[in-house]
Design a protein around this motif. Structure first.
Motif, PDB file in Angstrom:
ATOM      1  N   GLU A  26      72.712   9.356  15.117  1.00 39.28           N
ATOM      2  CA  GLU A  26      72.763   7.981  15.615  1.00 39.28           C
ATOM      3  C   GLU A  26      73.092   7.972  17.107  1.00 39.28           C
ATOM      4  O   GLU A  26      72.566   7.167  17.861  1.00 39.28           O
ATOM      5  N   MET A  43      60.404   1.807  15.931  1.00 41.44           N
ATOM      6  CA  MET A  43      60.815   0.413  16.141  1.00 41.44           C
ATOM      7  C   MET A  43      59.686  -0.538  15.767  1.00 41.44           C
ATOM      8  O   MET A  43      59.902  -1.569  15.139  1.00 41.44           O
ATOM      9  N   ARG A  55      70.859   6.204  19.988  1.00 37.43           N
ATOM     10  CA  ARG A  55      71.406   5.195  20.908  1.00 37.43           C
ATOM     11  C   ARG A  55      71.117   5.570  22.370  1.00 37.43           C
ATOM     12  O   ARG A  55      70.773   4.715  23.190  1.00 37.43           O
ATOM     13  N   HIS A  83      61.879  -0.431  11.852  1.00 35.46           N
ATOM     14  CA  HIS A  83      63.229   0.132  11.862  1.00 35.46           C
ATOM     15  C   HIS A  83      63.958  -0.465  13.058  1.00 35.46           C
ATOM     16  O   HIS A  83      63.491  -0.339  14.183  1.00 35.46           O
ATOM     17  N   SER A  84      65.097  -1.125  12.830  1.00 34.54           N
ATOM     18  CA  SER A  84      65.722  -1.815  13.955  1.00 34.54           C
ATOM     19  C   SER A  84      67.117  -1.322  14.287  1.00 34.54           C
ATOM     20  O   SER A  84      67.448  -1.170  15.453  1.00 34.54           O
ATOM     21  N   SER A  85      67.953  -1.053  13.313  1.00 30.62           N
ATOM     22  CA  SER A  85      69.316  -0.625  13.640  1.00 30.62           C
ATOM     23  C   SER A  85      69.293   0.836  14.077  1.00 30.62           C
ATOM     24  O   SER A  85      68.403   1.611  13.699  1.00 30.62           O
ATOM     25  N   ALA A  86      70.275   1.221  14.863  1.00 26.56           N
ATOM     26  CA  ALA A  86      70.356   2.615  15.320  1.00 26.56           C
ATOM     27  C   ALA A  86      70.476   3.554  14.122  1.00 26.56           C
ATOM     28  O   ALA A  86      69.864   4.630  14.103  1.00 26.56           O
ATOM     29  N   ALA A  87      71.229   3.146  13.111  1.00 27.23           N
ATOM     30  CA  ALA A  87      71.386   3.980  11.915  1.00 27.23           C
ATOM     31  C   ALA A  87      70.058   4.147  11.185  1.00 27.23           C
ATOM     32  O   ALA A  87      69.697   5.252  10.758  1.00 27.23           O
ATOM     33  N   ASP A  88      69.311   3.061  11.050  1.00 29.77           N
ATOM     34  CA  ASP A  88      68.010   3.107  10.381  1.00 29.77           C
ATOM     35  C   ASP A  88      67.026   3.960  11.176  1.00 29.77           C
ATOM     36  O   ASP A  88      66.270   4.760  10.617  1.00 29.77           O
ATOM     37  N   THR A 114      66.956  -5.628  25.295  1.00 28.27           N
ATOM     38  CA  THR A 114      67.256  -5.706  23.860  1.00 28.27           C
ATOM     39  C   THR A 114      66.122  -5.061  23.063  1.00 28.27           C
ATOM     40  O   THR A 114      65.005  -4.897  23.557  1.00 28.27           O
ATOM     41  N   LYS A 115      66.417  -4.735  21.803  1.00 24.52           N
ATOM     42  CA  LYS A 115      65.387  -4.164  20.930  1.00 24.52           C
ATOM     43  C   LYS A 115      64.265  -5.159  20.688  1.00 24.52           C
ATOM     44  O   LYS A 115      63.090  -4.778  20.646  1.00 24.52           O
ATOM     45  N   THR A 116      64.609  -6.431  20.533  1.00 21.07           N
ATOM     46  CA  THR A 116      63.577  -7.447  20.320  1.00 21.07           C
ATOM     47  C   THR A 116      62.635  -7.508  21.516  1.00 21.07           C
ATOM     48  O   THR A 116      61.413  -7.565  21.360  1.00 21.07           O
TER      49      THR A 116
END
Length: 190
Positions: free
Chosen positions: A147, A129, A151, A133-138, A165-167
């Protein structure tokens, strides 16, 4: 620290040294802050506007946003944090922490595990992260996991970091871990 016109009104010692070097940050004749990367500078302008608009909607509450600046024009990849300070409408702090990866990826995972009580898999996720890399797929692709597994690990990571949140997770980890000023290359094995 920036005022409503993006004029620098306060800077710490590390920020002053970076402004003097001009590698990531610089200022114009009116003392307005800019990133040396054109893409990064555009993202900074949009993020400052977004954070200030959120602060206007909910006065007195801190607002934060982060963005990744890709390598551009000789400027390495970096993460930039914009923190709106509650109690003001336009004063914000801009932070550009040092990113720790490449040959220090093992050290980064170890630090994350030690600070937050993360499992090795969660520490690898946190490192990915922080690498942008931010999306679960990425994240799943970068880590070689499904994935669904990623998650699940994200939810557990949120609980341990006390974020939602990821942020927020990236902000928390980078503000507490990354200013250690270790190797800041973003390439290498996660």
């Amino acid at each position: 620290m920036l005022d409503g016109s993006d004029v620098i009104v306060g800077v710490n010692t590390a920020g002053r040294a970076e402004l003097d070097r001009g590698e990531f940050l610089n200022k114009d004749a009116c003392e307005r802050l800019h990133l040396t990367s054109p893409i990064g500078d555009q993202k900074l302008t949009m993020t400052l506007l977004s954070v200030r608009q959120a602060m206007e909607k909910e006065p007195g509450r801190n607002k934060a946003s982060s963005f990744l600046v890709p390598a551009d024009g000789g400027c390495p990849r970096m993460i930039v944090h914009v923190l709106g300070l509650g109690g003001t409408i336009d004063t914000v702090a801009v932070m550009v922490p040092t990113i720790v990866l490449n040959q220090n990826a093992d050290r980064m995972r170890s630090l994350l595990s030690e600070l937050y009580g993360l499992t090795p898999a969660e520490a690898r996720l946190g490192t990915a992260m922080l690498a942008g890399h931010s999306s679960a797929a990425d994240l799943a692709l970068a880590l070689g996991r499904s994935e669904w597994t990623v998650r699940s690990q994200i939810r557990t990571l949120f609980v341990k970091l006390e974020v939602s949140t990821k942020t927020e997770a990236i902000n928390r980890m980078s503000l507490e871990v990354l200013p250690l000023n270790l190797d800041h290359s973003l390439t290498g094995r996660l």
